[in-house]
Design a protein around this motif. Structure first.
Motif, PDB file in Angstrom:
ATOM      1  N   GLY A 129       0.813  -1.525   0.349  1.00 32.76           N
ATOM      2  CA  GLY A 129       0.155   0.389  -0.157  1.00 32.76           C
ATOM      3  C   GLY A 129       0.827   1.339  -0.249  1.00 32.76           C
ATOM      4  O   GLY A 129      -0.029   1.963   0.033  1.00 32.76           O
ATOM      5  N   ALA A 130       1.801   1.208   0.451  1.00 28.94           N
ATOM      6  CA  ALA A 130       2.784   2.131  -0.240  1.00 28.94           C
ATOM      7  C   ALA A 130       2.875   3.437  -1.403  1.00 28.94           C
ATOM      8  O   ALA A 130       2.772   2.277  -2.038  1.00 28.94           O
ATOM      9  CB  ALA A 130       4.115   1.892  -0.061  1.00 28.94           C
ATOM     10  N   PRO A 131       2.807   4.536  -1.298  1.00 30.54           N
ATOM     11  CA  PRO A 131       2.161   4.989  -2.816  1.00 30.54           C
ATOM     12  C   PRO A 131       3.586   4.951  -3.621  1.00 30.54           C
ATOM     13  O   PRO A 131       4.493   4.086  -3.506  1.00 30.54           O
ATOM     14  CB  PRO A 131       2.173   6.514  -2.313  1.00 30.54           C
ATOM     15  CG  PRO A 131       2.224   7.048  -0.706  1.00 30.54           C
ATOM     16  CD  PRO A 131       2.333   5.471  -0.468  1.00 30.54           C
ATOM     17  N   ALA A 132       3.386   3.864  -5.363  1.00 29.25           N
ATOM     18  CA  ALA A 132       3.716   3.676  -6.275  1.00 29.25           C
ATOM     19  C   ALA A 132       4.942   5.284  -6.479  1.00 29.25           C
ATOM     20  O   ALA A 132       4.973   6.362  -6.811  1.00 29.25           O
ATOM     21  CB  ALA A 132       3.064   3.504  -7.359  1.00 29.25           C
ATOM     22  N   PRO A 133       6.350   4.991  -6.529  1.00 28.00           N
ATOM     23  CA  PRO A 133       6.960   5.731  -7.057  1.00 28.00           C
ATOM     24  C   PRO A 133       6.820   6.529  -7.922  1.00 28.00           C
ATOM     25  O   PRO A 133       6.274   5.792  -9.525  1.00 28.00           O
ATOM     26  CB  PRO A 133       8.497   5.377  -6.146  1.00 28.00           C
ATOM     27  CG  PRO A 133       7.883   3.370  -7.033  1.00 28.00           C
ATOM     28  CD  PRO A 133       6.893   3.608  -6.012  1.00 28.00           C
ATOM     29  N   ALA A 134       8.043   7.569  -8.807  1.00 29.59           N
ATOM     30  CA  ALA A 134       7.625   8.746  -9.621  1.00 29.59           C
ATOM     31  C   ALA A 134       8.366   7.204 -10.669  1.00 29.59           C
ATOM     32  O   ALA A 134       7.693   7.302 -11.708  1.00 29.59           O
ATOM     33  CB  ALA A 134       8.051   9.598  -9.554  1.00 29.59           C
ATOM     34  N   SER A 135       9.188   7.203 -10.682  1.00 24.51           N
ATOM     35  CA  SER A 135      10.490   5.508 -11.741  1.00 24.51           C
ATOM     36  C   SER A 135      10.718   4.341 -10.460  1.00 24.51           C
ATOM     37  O   SER A 135      11.145   4.990  -9.157  1.00 24.51           O
ATOM     38  CB  SER A 135      11.393   6.846 -12.618  1.00 24.51           C
ATOM     39  OG  SER A 135      11.638   6.053 -13.263  1.00 24.51           O
ATOM     40  N   ALA A 207      12.964   6.391  -0.395  1.00 25.05           N
ATOM     41  CA  ALA A 207      12.871   5.045   0.460  1.00 25.05           C
ATOM     42  C   ALA A 207      14.450   5.398   1.026  1.00 25.05           C
ATOM     43  O   ALA A 207      15.206   6.441   0.631  1.00 25.05           O
ATOM     44  CB  ALA A 207      13.123   3.565  -0.246  1.00 25.05           C
ATOM     45  N   MET A 208      14.412   5.029   1.949  1.00 26.51           N
ATOM     46  CA  MET A 208      15.489   4.547   3.501  1.00 26.51           C
ATOM     47  C   MET A 208      16.080   3.652   3.564  1.00 26.51           C
ATOM     48  O   MET A 208      14.730   2.841   4.037  1.00 26.51           O
ATOM     49  CB  MET A 208      15.203   5.746   4.557  1.00 26.51           C
ATOM     50  CG  MET A 208      16.951   5.656   5.652  1.00 26.51           C
ATOM     51  SD  MET A 208      16.261   6.642   6.470  1.00 26.51           S
ATOM     52  CE  MET A 208      17.188   8.291   5.724  1.00 26.51           C
ATOM     53  N   ASN A 237       4.547  14.039  14.170  1.00 25.46           N
ATOM     54  CA  ASN A 237       5.366  14.337  13.288  1.00 25.46           C
ATOM     55  C   ASN A 237       5.623  14.985  11.525  1.00 25.46           C
ATOM     56  O   ASN A 237       6.818  14.016  11.384  1.00 25.46           O
ATOM     57  CB  ASN A 237       7.169  14.380  13.446  1.00 25.46           C
ATOM     58  CG  ASN A 237       8.049  15.545  13.776  1.00 25.46           C
ATOM     59  OD1 ASN A 237       8.126  16.696  13.132  1.00 25.46           O
ATOM     60  ND2 ASN A 237       9.599  14.868  13.965  1.00 25.46           N
ATOM     61  N   THR A 238       4.293  15.209  11.244  1.00 26.89           N
ATOM     62  CA  THR A 238       4.443  15.043   9.634  1.00 26.89           C
ATOM     63  C   THR A 238       5.589  15.864   9.228  1.00 26.89           C
ATOM     64  O   THR A 238       5.694  16.849   9.674  1.00 26.89           O
ATOM     65  CB  THR A 238       3.484  14.978   9.577  1.00 26.89           C
ATOM     66  OG1 THR A 238       2.472  15.914   9.655  1.00 26.89           O
ATOM     67  CG2 THR A 238       2.809  14.112   9.685  1.00 26.89           C
ATOM     68  N   GLY A 239       5.911  15.866   7.671  1.00 27.54           N
ATOM     69  CA  GLY A 239       6.351  16.514   6.881  1.00 27.54           C
ATOM     70  C   GLY A 239       7.506  16.497   6.683  1.00 27.54           C
ATOM     71  O   GLY A 239       8.475  17.468   5.857  1.00 27.54           O
ATOM     72  N   VAL A 240       8.032  16.339   7.003  1.00 28.52           N
ATOM     73  CA  VAL A 240       9.940  15.347   7.366  1.00 28.52           C
ATOM     74  C   VAL A 240      10.337  14.561   6.510  1.00 28.52           C
ATOM     75  O   VAL A 240      11.737  14.776   6.156  1.00 28.52           O
ATOM     76  CB  VAL A 240      10.735  15.502   8.793  1.00 28.52           C
ATOM     77  CG1 VAL A 240      10.444  16.689   9.914  1.00 28.52           C
ATOM     78  CG2 VAL A 240       9.947  13.894   9.354  1.00 28.52           C
ATOM     79  N   ILE A 241       9.155  13.933   6.016  1.00 26.09           N
ATOM     80  CA  ILE A 241       9.677  13.153   4.686  1.00 26.09           C
ATOM     81  C   ILE A 241       8.639  13.025   3.744  1.00 26.09           C
ATOM     82  O   ILE A 241       7.161  13.596   3.959  1.00 26.09           O
ATOM     83  CB  ILE A 241      10.252  11.278   5.186  1.00 26.09           C
ATOM     84  CG1 ILE A 241       8.598  11.181   6.125  1.00 26.09           C
ATOM     85  CG2 ILE A 241      10.929  11.486   6.531  1.00 26.09           C
ATOM     86  CD1 ILE A 241       8.477   9.227   6.260  1.00 26.09           C
ATOM     87  N   ALA A 266       5.951   9.586  11.345  1.00 28.13           N
ATOM     88  CA  ALA A 266       6.150  10.928  10.235  1.00 28.13           C
ATOM     89  C   ALA A 266       5.362  10.925   9.504  1.00 28.13           C
ATOM     90  O   ALA A 266       5.575  11.775   8.280  1.00 28.13           O
ATOM     91  CB  ALA A 266       7.731  11.233  10.307  1.00 28.13           C
ATOM     92  N   GLY A 267       4.528   9.722   9.210  1.00 23.15           N
ATOM     93  CA  GLY A 267       4.140   9.467   8.241  1.00 23.15           C
ATOM     94  C   GLY A 267       4.726   8.326   7.403  1.00 23.15           C
ATOM     95  O   GLY A 267       3.767   8.537   5.763  1.00 23.15           O
ATOM     96  N   GLY A 268       5.662   7.972   7.535  1.00 22.88           N
ATOM     97  CA  GLY A 268       6.413   6.668   6.779  1.00 22.88           C
ATOM     98  C   GLY A 268       5.744   5.637   6.435  1.00 22.88           C
ATOM     99  O   GLY A 268       4.661   5.232   7.473  1.00 22.88           O
ATOM    100  N   VAL A 269       5.993   4.096   5.892  1.00 24.91           N
ATOM    101  CA  VAL A 269       5.842   3.018   5.569  1.00 24.91           C
ATOM    102  C   VAL A 269       6.887   2.806   5.950  1.00 24.91           C
ATOM    103  O   VAL A 269       8.324   2.718   5.713  1.00 24.91           O
ATOM    104  CB  VAL A 269       5.162   2.325   3.967  1.00 24.91           C
ATOM    105  CG1 VAL A 269       5.590   0.847   4.530  1.00 24.91           C
ATOM    106  CG2 VAL A 269       4.398   2.958   3.828  1.00 24.91           C
ATOM    107  N   VAL A 270       7.220   1.613   7.230  1.00 23.98           N
ATOM    108  CA  VAL A 270       8.111   0.916   7.783  1.00 23.98           C
ATOM    109  C   VAL A 270       8.026  -0.378   7.085  1.00 23.98           C
ATOM    110  O   VAL A 270       7.536  -1.331   7.599  1.00 23.98           O
ATOM    111  CB  VAL A 270       8.152   1.507   9.438  1.00 23.98           C
ATOM    112  CG1 VAL A 270       9.666  -0.133   9.685  1.00 23.98           C
ATOM    113  CG2 VAL A 270       8.434   2.459   9.991  1.00 23.98           C
ATOM    114  N   VAL A 271       9.106  -0.923   7.065  1.00 28.59           N
ATOM    115  CA  VAL A 271       9.252  -2.599   7.292  1.00 28.59           C
ATOM    116  C   VAL A 271      10.182  -3.227   7.523  1.00 28.59           C
ATOM    117  O   VAL A 271      12.088  -2.430   7.931  1.00 28.59           O
ATOM    118  CB  VAL A 271      10.624  -2.794   5.197  1.00 28.59           C
ATOM    119  CG1 VAL A 271      10.368  -4.674   5.075  1.00 28.59           C
ATOM    120  CG2 VAL A 271       9.053  -2.160   4.408  1.00 28.59           C
ATOM    121  N   SER A 272      10.812  -3.828   8.277  1.00 32.40           N
ATOM    122  CA  SER A 272      11.836  -4.876   9.680  1.00 32.40           C
ATOM    123  C   SER A 272      12.696  -5.711   8.641  1.00 32.40           C
ATOM    124  O   SER A 272      12.378  -5.861   7.726  1.00 32.40           O
ATOM    125  CB  SER A 272      10.913  -5.289  10.384  1.00 32.40           C
ATOM    126  OG  SER A 272      11.821  -5.811  10.702  1.00 32.40           O
ATOM    127  N   GLY A 273      13.742  -5.819   9.113  1.00 36.32           N
ATOM    128  CA  GLY A 273      14.406  -6.236   8.668  1.00 36.32           C
ATOM    129  C   GLY A 273      14.612  -7.743   8.688  1.00 36.32           C
ATOM    130  O   GLY A 273      14.960  -8.496   7.811  1.00 36.32           O
TER     131      GLY A 273
END
Length: 312
Positions: A129-135, A207-208, A237-241, A266-273
């Motif tokens: 469900g994370a938004p599709a990236p631009a490329s 992504a990070m 704490n949104t807006g920083v990513i 901050a509104g991101g999607v997290v994936v565990s290692g």
């Protein structure tokens, strides 16, 4: 790289230090049970200065089919293998050794399945469900925390997923020159920046990937701009990513990490290692068992069930 079906008494292990937290024994044992393969899989605490001695054990002790390799052994064992894959040669890091027995004796074959683990983990986040990236499947702009052996695998994964630019956020950019050379070899536009300068750049990342050891990123959270503001809780704490940007934190114990908690707030999607561990482990199971034709979707599912991960 292939391996013959294991004989009775087959064994494998995960090597590293520290290693007591590893979930690899649970994951591999679950997979072999599902496949009906008798491989005994354990964990062995080992330091780089023991690499040559352990490689000799793999050649002389009966039963070994392979080992999974984690920090700090990913480059220490390379001088003692016979056949590193092209990827291992390129990255200078392995995470898998397959013990091959044939007419010419015992040979140690090296591979790096961390790349597949990273790709499938990030692709799974998009599917969930994370938004599709631009490329590309991971987006245009990726940040990687760290420049060690897992970061090198992350660079190759970014290249294969079609990333346009990569920024390595590190303590000392001068020590990231080897990673930058690899990035150029892979056709990536890459730079290395002190992590203390990253806060203003965070909103531009799709992504990070944090390749830092457990707890190592805890002290980076504030510098990355992800911590609390004016003494307030970091929740909201949104807006920083970028909204929906994905973080893959390869560390999974303890979980959630401080970085993962702040990223999600901050509104991101997290994936565990753990997700990466499962997906790279599936590739190792294929190599150690010698089985290629199986219901690998089902094997992946039971491995996820074993560690409490949602099925992909």
């Amino acid at each position: 790289m292939t391996s013959a079906s294991p004989a009775p008494g087959a064994r494998a292990a995960v090597l590293g230090h520290p290693i007591g937290h590893s979930r690899s024994p649970l994951l591999h044992s679950t997979a072999y049970r599902e496949l009906g393969v008798g491989i005994d899989y354990t964990a062995i605490d080992i330091l780089p200065e023991q690499a040559e001695q352990f490689a000799a054990r793999l050649r002389t002790e009966p039963g070994w089919v392979g080992v999974s390799v984690t920090m700090p052994m990913k480059d220490a064992l390379i001088p003692y293998v016979d056949e590193p894959s092209e990827r291992v040669r390129r990255l200078g890091a392995l995470n898998t050794i397959v013990v091959s027995r044939g007419a010419d004796g015992v040979r140690l074959l090296a591979e790096n399945t961390d790349v597949e683990g990273i790709i499938r983990s990030l692709e799974g986040a998009r599917t969930a469900g994370a938004p599709a990236p631009a490329s590309g499947s991971v987006g245009q702009s990726i940040a990687i925390l760290g420049s060690g052996n897992t970061a090198l695998a992350a660079l190759e994964a970014c290249s294969l997923m079609g990333a346009a630019t990569v920024e390595l956020l590190v303590r000392n950019p001068e020590r990231a020159q080897g990673a930058l050379e690899l990035a150029r070899t892979l056709g990536l536009e890459a730079t290395a920046l002190p992590y203390t300068e990253a806060a203003t750049r965070l909103p531009g990342y799709d992504a990070m990937i944090s390749t830092l050891p457990a707890r190592a990123a805890d002290t980076w959270v504030q510098a990355l701009g992800l911590g609390a503001r004016d003494g307030a809780e970091s929740v909201g704490n949104t807006g920083v990513i970028k909204p929906g940007a994905v973080l893959l934190d390869v560390a999974y114990d303890p979980w959630p990490s401080a970085l993962a908690t702040a990223w999600e707030a901050a509104g991101g999607v997290v994936v565990s290692g753990l997700s990466m561990l499962v997906h790279q482990g599936v590739e190792q199971v294929k190599l150690f068992s010698g089985i290629q034709d199986a219901d690998w979707g089902r094997v992946t599912n039971v491995m996820c069930d074993a560690v409490g991960l949602p099925r992909p």
